[in-house]
Motif scaffolding. Sequence first.
Motif: not given
Length: 323
Positions: A1-9, A11-15
């Motif tokens: 789940m965390l890997r999926g969330l990190a990938a979405e972030v 794709r859509h925002a700067g980290v």
Amino acid sequence: MLRGLAAEVARHAGVHEGCRVVKISKEGGRQIVCTEAGPVLRVRDVVVATQMPIVSDGLFYTRAYPISHPMLAGRIDPARAPDGMYISTSSPSHSFRVHGSGSELYMVAVGGTYKTGETEDEQRLLLELEQFVGREFGVDQPEYRWINEDFQPMDGLPFVGRASGSDQHVYVATGFNAWGITNGTSAALLIADQILGRENPAAKLFDATRIKPVVGGKDFLKENLHAAQHFVGDRLRTPRSELPVPEQGAGMVVKVHGEPLACYHDETGTVHRVSAVCTHMGCLVAWNATDRSWDCPCHGSRFSCDGQVLCGPATTPLAKAPT
């Protein structure tokens, strides 16, 4: 789940990594997010999800209280590995699961709860956890040991949503009480709805500005009295020493010329000395032998052995010891 969330972030925002946020201010109707290097973001909405919020809005450190759990991980025989994730009903409680695949399996276990900064309870519960996994699962030599900290809310429910009534664009999520996966997911959905102006049926239940004196008043008084007792009592109990040198690998708080110092003697023989006064509200820190950190028993701030901030609500390192 965390890997999926990190990938979405990603794709859509700067980290932004490797930079600690120390302040959130407001200017011209926008939130200014400041790191140790200075202002970096100018945005409309800010979500402060730092376990204990680093913002003063809401005084959450008076309404959610620091708790800790010992944790460990060690290799387990696949034949004895449990299938699934479990939590016991015994006291002290244990939760455990298996990580890995094939013959490379690790038992990951969590022990009983104690108040952050209570060093005797930390070591007692860690030993009890080691005995439990050895007895029940044959994990006799854990390879990893650490302490997990969380915050227990005064009325049993997390504080999620707008931090105060005065600023509609600063949001918090805290007080998950060791149920971060479920409460964190619920908090994310709720805050997203609030930012987008959508109704959420859980908003009132988790309202971060709520005060429930009937449900949480007793714990509110007890825990804030506990913090006050540490603020005064730890200063009276601190031993005096002219040249504090703990045993190698150990840390201790002593008074030198009337000033409380946190002293750690590392494996190379170097003694690290910093002020023992927490930079959040002035309580004295205590030595965490498992993580080799300085933990504040009042509001849960944690610092590295040389005084750098690990966890808030403090945002400033422990002061250097006078030379």
